[in-house]
Scaffold this active site. Structure first.
Site, short mmCIF file in Angstrom:
data_model
loop_
_atom_site.label_atom_id
_atom_site.label_comp_id
_atom_site.label_asym_id
_atom_site.label_seq_id
_atom_site.Cartn_x
_atom_site.Cartn_y
_atom_site.Cartn_z
CE1 TYR A 70 46.39 39.60 42.51
CE2 TYR A 70 47.63 39.05 40.52
CZ TYR A 70 47.57 39.22 41.89
OH TYR A 70 48.71 39.01 42.64
CB SER A 130 51.33 40.74 41.30
OG SER A 130 51.34 39.73 40.32
#
Length: 254
Positions: free
Chosen positions: A154, A141
């Site tokens: 995250y 990501s």
């Protein structure tokens, strides 16, 4: 009869994983699809089985014993994995770190880090045995590269994915196995609904007034990476929609 190429996709029940299954099926690859929601896997298998051979595995990637057993039990026609797509992952709790439930942090680590490691470790012998042309595509990501509020664990888990991909690439030098970190920006999938724990309004608000990536956009990147000439390795791909860029540094003001 199996095709000459087999892709193993984790997290295949929605989003990037489901889209990847369709893209690879359209190209004639055999599919090994894993996920925790069996009914969704079965629906996807029924949809694609007229195109290519499809093997489905109800699997929680966080359970290393289950992962190892699933890999050991692959039918012969699906055992020679050409490409592994480590797609299973999630984000939870976009609130500031001090307001997040610790269990949410643990769930992200268990899935995004431990799960990816479990599947990679189980399939490395197969991929190395395949040799030239084999690929590992780890879904990272932009959060693993660029900090933003609410990213906390995250983002850190995706930073692990990036560095693990780089380190794994070094270890696999000489085996012919390629490793890529594919890092998407904002994309419209079930991901945001999971992150907001089912808050549809909050999920919809993230995409309001802009044009995010689609799941197929990222699936097509996966296919491009997997079908490069054997002598080529893309180390990292960072993909954003045109209407997304980096945020300015956060500043606390009076």
């Amino acid at each position: 009869m199996a095709t000459s190429k087999v892709v193993f996709i984790t997290g295949a029940t929605s989003g990037f994983g489901e889209a990847a299954a369709q893209v690879f099926a359209d190209a004639g690859w055999s599919l090994v699809l894993s996920g925790r929601r069996f009914e969704r896997l079965k629906t996807l298998q029924d949809k694609l089985a007229s195109q290519v051979p499809v093997h489905i595995i109800e699997l929680d990637v966080r359970d290393s014993d289950s992962v190892a057993a699933a890999v050991a039990a692959l039918p012969a026609d699906f055992a020679d994995i050409t490409t592994l797509i480590n797609n299973a992952g999630l984000a939870l709790s976009p609130q500031p770190a001090q307001k997040v439930d610790l269990d949410d942090w643990k769930t992200m680590i268990d899935t995004n880090v431990t799960g990816l490691v479990n599947v990679t470790h189980a399939l490395l012998p197969t991929l190395i045995n395949h040799g030239a042309g084999a690929s590992i595509i780890n879904i990272g990501s932009i959060a693993g590269q660029w900090p933003y509020p609410g990213s906390h664990v995250y983002g850190a888990s995706k930073a692990f994915v990036k560095q693990f991909s780089y380190n794994l690439r070094c270890d696999l030098l000489g085996t012919g196995v390629r490793v890529t970190d594919l890092a998407p920006g904002i994309a419209e999938t079930e991901f945001t609904l999971v992150r907001t724990k089912g808050d549809q309004a909050a999920s919809d608000n993230l995409y309001r007034g802009t044009t995010p990536l689609s799941a197929r956009d990222i699936a097509e990147q996966m296919f491009y990476i997997a079908t490069l000439p054997d002598h080529m390795n893309i180390n990292r791909v960072e993909v954003m929609p045109v209407r997304q860029a980096w945020q300015p540094f956060a500043i606390d003001r009076d």
